[in-house]
Write a protein that holds these residues in place. Structure first.
Motif, mmCIF file in Angstrom:
data_model
loop_
_atom_site.group_PDB
_atom_site.id
_atom_site.type_symbol
_atom_site.label_atom_id
_atom_site.label_comp_id
_atom_site.label_asym_id
_atom_site.label_seq_id
_atom_site.Cartn_x
_atom_site.Cartn_y
_atom_site.Cartn_z
ATOM 1 N N ALA A 198 -39.759 -59.163 34.855
ATOM 2 C CA ALA A 198 -39.379 -58.769 33.494
ATOM 3 C C ALA A 198 -39.066 -57.284 33.499
ATOM 4 N N VAL A 199 -38.033 -56.907 32.779
ATOM 5 C CA VAL A 199 -37.651 -55.501 32.647
ATOM 6 C C VAL A 199 -37.660 -55.159 31.166
ATOM 7 N N ILE A 200 -38.458 -54.164 30.792
ATOM 8 C CA ILE A 200 -38.565 -53.747 29.390
ATOM 9 C C ILE A 200 -37.884 -52.387 29.242
ATOM 10 N N GLY A 201 -36.850 -52.331 28.418
ATOM 11 C CA GLY A 201 -36.065 -51.119 28.226
ATOM 12 C C GLY A 201 -34.774 -51.211 29.011
ATOM 13 N N LEU A 202 -33.660 -51.481 28.325
ATOM 14 C CA LEU A 202 -32.403 -51.786 28.990
ATOM 15 C C LEU A 202 -31.401 -50.651 28.874
ATOM 16 N N GLY A 203 -31.867 -49.446 29.227
ATOM 17 C CA GLY A 203 -30.935 -48.346 29.403
ATOM 18 C C GLY A 203 -30.314 -48.435 30.787
ATOM 19 N N GLY A 204 -29.730 -47.339 31.246
ATOM 20 C CA GLY A 204 -29.096 -47.358 32.553
ATOM 21 C C GLY A 204 -30.059 -47.682 33.669
ATOM 22 N N VAL A 205 -31.282 -47.134 33.604
ATOM 23 C CA VAL A 205 -32.276 -47.388 34.650
ATOM 24 C C VAL A 205 -32.795 -48.818 34.547
ATOM 25 N N GLY A 206 -33.092 -49.273 33.333
ATOM 26 C CA GLY A 206 -33.593 -50.631 33.160
ATOM 27 C C GLY A 206 -32.593 -51.682 33.605
ATOM 28 N N PRO A 228 -30.538 -55.854 20.492
ATOM 29 C CA PRO A 228 -29.897 -57.060 21.026
ATOM 30 C C PRO A 228 -28.486 -56.818 21.533
ATOM 31 N N GLY A 229 -27.908 -55.671 21.168
ATOM 32 C CA GLY A 229 -26.564 -55.343 21.640
ATOM 33 C C GLY A 229 -26.505 -55.134 23.144
ATOM 34 N N LYS A 230 -27.667 -54.988 23.786
ATOM 35 C CA LYS A 230 -27.689 -54.772 25.237
ATOM 36 C C LYS A 230 -27.824 -56.063 26.030
ATOM 37 N N PHE A 231 -28.015 -57.165 25.327
ATOM 38 C CA PHE A 231 -28.298 -58.419 26.022
ATOM 39 C C PHE A 231 -27.089 -58.952 26.784
ATOM 40 N N GLU A 232 -25.897 -58.748 26.250
ATOM 41 C CA GLU A 232 -24.706 -59.249 26.938
ATOM 42 C C GLU A 232 -24.555 -58.576 28.302
ATOM 43 N N THR A 233 -24.761 -57.257 28.334
ATOM 44 C CA THR A 233 -24.686 -56.548 29.611
ATOM 45 C C THR A 233 -25.798 -56.992 30.546
ATOM 46 N N ALA A 234 -27.004 -57.196 29.994
ATOM 47 C CA ALA A 234 -28.128 -57.642 30.820
ATOM 48 C C ALA A 234 -27.813 -58.966 31.506
ATOM 49 N N GLU A 267 -41.625 -51.511 33.335
ATOM 50 C CA GLU A 267 -41.435 -50.801 32.057
ATOM 51 C C GLU A 267 -40.526 -49.606 32.270
ATOM 52 N N MET A 268 -39.391 -49.595 31.546
ATOM 53 C CA MET A 268 -38.400 -48.532 31.697
ATOM 54 C C MET A 268 -38.106 -47.821 30.382
ATOM 55 N N ALA A 358 -21.876 -37.348 23.023
ATOM 56 C CA ALA A 358 -22.333 -38.357 23.986
ATOM 57 C C ALA A 358 -23.850 -38.524 23.918
ATOM 58 N N PHE A 359 -24.581 -37.431 23.716
ATOM 59 C CA PHE A 359 -26.035 -37.539 23.594
ATOM 60 C C PHE A 359 -26.431 -38.198 22.280
ATOM 61 N N ASP A 360 -25.661 -38.020 21.223
ATOM 62 C CA ASP A 360 -25.916 -38.759 19.982
ATOM 63 C C ASP A 360 -25.802 -40.261 20.238
ATOM 64 N N ARG A 361 -24.760 -40.659 20.941
ATOM 65 C CA ARG A 361 -24.540 -42.073 21.222
ATOM 66 C C ARG A 361 -25.657 -42.631 22.106
ATOM 67 N N LEU A 362 -26.112 -41.833 23.061
ATOM 68 C CA LEU A 362 -27.218 -42.268 23.911
ATOM 69 C C LEU A 362 -28.488 -42.444 23.093
ATOM 70 N N GLU A 363 -28.779 -41.507 22.219
ATOM 71 C CA GLU A 363 -29.981 -41.566 21.375
ATOM 72 C C GLU A 363 -29.954 -42.802 20.481
ATOM 73 N N ARG A 364 -28.768 -43.183 20.014
ATOM 74 C CA ARG A 364 -28.638 -44.350 19.136
ATOM 75 C C ARG A 364 -28.598 -45.666 19.911
ATOM 76 N N GLY A 365 -28.611 -45.597 21.231
ATOM 77 C CA GLY A 365 -28.580 -46.804 22.044
ATOM 78 C C GLY A 365 -27.232 -47.477 22.104
ATOM 79 N N GLU A 366 -26.171 -46.700 21.894
ATOM 80 C CA GLU A 366 -24.824 -47.277 21.860
ATOM 81 C C GLU A 366 -24.182 -47.348 23.244
ATOM 82 N N VAL A 367 -24.737 -46.657 24.216
ATOM 83 C CA VAL A 367 -24.156 -46.663 25.560
ATOM 84 C C VAL A 367 -25.239 -46.930 26.592
ATOM 85 N N VAL A 368 -24.851 -47.525 27.694
ATOM 86 C CA VAL A 368 -25.726 -47.637 28.856
ATOM 87 C C VAL A 368 -25.588 -46.360 29.674
ATOM 88 N N ARG A 369 -24.367 -46.097 30.141
ATOM 89 C CA ARG A 369 -24.075 -44.849 30.821
ATOM 90 C C ARG A 369 -22.714 -44.337 30.375
#
Length: 374
Positions: A198-206, A228-234, A267-268, A358-369
């Protein structure tokens, strides 16, 4: 020489960063590379939570600092003593220089290099020197890399040579996200074929950890996040199941999916609540690992009896327990074979001038990388 770099003058800084502009693009003076140092022309640098933690104050750093630590580039000049690189070589940077001589390094655990960590905390290169100045004032280095700029002077011990047929923009991802995420699964947890993860936290590292679990042959890979917007990439990178972290029945659901809990929970997210969840969904005799960098003041509580009665293992993972000179080329080779589709982690690319947004988008969880391309 002159270069343009993104400097963080003070921290913490409040959002939205498009308005507060914590990073300013300034002309800096770079000293020539000293002994065992190289001048790198930066090709691309990833926008990562480790940089964000310096801006929002979660992990304070000495300022002013030139941020950026996940990067690739070409060798532009060699300092004295560097005889194993040539001008024009393609390289990926490691965010921790490995001295090769301290006690952890002598044990093959360069990710714990004592001089490397000390230099990072002080904002210097491994030599103890600073090579960046702006209007006569010394600028601190970030993780020995300072990649948000056109050029950077870096310790040879922070540089891994790669072959020239690898796309340099995609190669930048191997310097942090892939090294940490894949390494945590492969090196720290040593996931075996057929085990569950299991991987918790689906940013670039997760998501890189998901990639690593798939490459290792895990039978079930449960990807968990609040977004849930990260599930398709996962799912695209190997997840067999996706669950919302705030689902009140998540522990029961994971145990139902995996027959009592996962063999390895990673845990990521860098949050105590995420680590607590990881521990709860780990099976008896399983391993709970974390590579999430939480605020230094964060704490978590665990029942010691579970460690004994259930023979649990808890592990921390820094830099994916990697030896960069060994593992970055290995992971690139897996990417060549199609077993680590790292390119799927790349959400967007943009110029240095758009770094605050770009950091705003990262903070909002809109981008992986998001990659800054020079």
């Amino acid at each position: 020489m002159k270069s343009r770099s993104a400097l963080l003058r003070n921290a913490p800084v409040q959002r939205p960063y498009k308005d507060t502009k914590p990073l300013t693009i300034e002309e800096v003076d770079l000293d020539p590379p000293g002994r065992d140092e190289v001048l790198i022309k930066i090709a691309a640098a990833g926008v990562c939570h480790s940089d964000l933690s310096g801006i929002n104050g979660d992990r304070p750093r000495p300022t002013p600092v030139a941020l950026g630590h996940e990067a690739s580039g070409t060798v532009a000049a060699l300092g004295p003593g560097v005889d194993d690189l040539e001008i024009g070589d393609h390289v990926v940077m490691s965010f921790l220089p490995v001295c090769g001589h301290c006690a952890p390094c002598s044990e093959g655990r360069g990710q714990l290099c004592e001089p490397g960590h000390a230099a990072g905390m002080k904002g210097t290169l491994l030599s103890g020197e600073r090579r960046i100045r702006c209007e006569g004032v010394e600028i601190n280095h970030h993780s020995g890399v300072s990649a948000f700029g056109q050029y950077s002077v870096i310790s040879r011990r922070s540089v891994v040579k790669i072959t020239k047929d690898v796309d340099l923009v995609e190669a930048a991802l191997f310097g942090c996200a892939v090294m940490t995420g894949v390494g945590t699964v492969i090196n720290t947890c040593r996931v075996k074929m057929g085990e569950s993860v299991a991987v918790i936290g689906l940013g670039g590292v997760g998501l890189s950890a998901v990639l690593g679990a798939a490459a290792a042959g895990a039978s079930r890979i449960v990807a968990i996040d609040l977004n849930p917007g990260k599930f398709e990439t996962a799912k695209a990178v190997g997840a067999t199941d996706t669950l919302l972290a705030n689902d009140p029945d998540i522990v029961a659901k994971v145990k139902a999916i995996t027959g009592g809990g996962v063999d390895h929970a990673v845990e990521m997210a860098g949050a105590p609540a995420a680590f607590d969840l990881a521990f709860q969904i780990t099976r008896r005799g399983g391993t709970t690992a974390t590579a999430g960098l939480a605020n230094a003041n964060s704490r978590f509580q665990l029942p010691p009896v579970a460690l004994v009665g259930e023979e649990r293992t808890i592990k921390g993972s820094y830099m994916g327990s990697c030896v960069p000179s060994r593992d970055i080329p290995r992971f690139i080779e897996l990417w060549r074979q199609g077993r680590l589709p790292v390119e799927k982690l790349m959400s967007s690319k943009g110029p240095l001038e758009g770094i605050n947004e770009a950091f705003d988008r990262l903070e909002r969880g809109e981008v992986v990388r998001h990659l800054i391309v020079m």
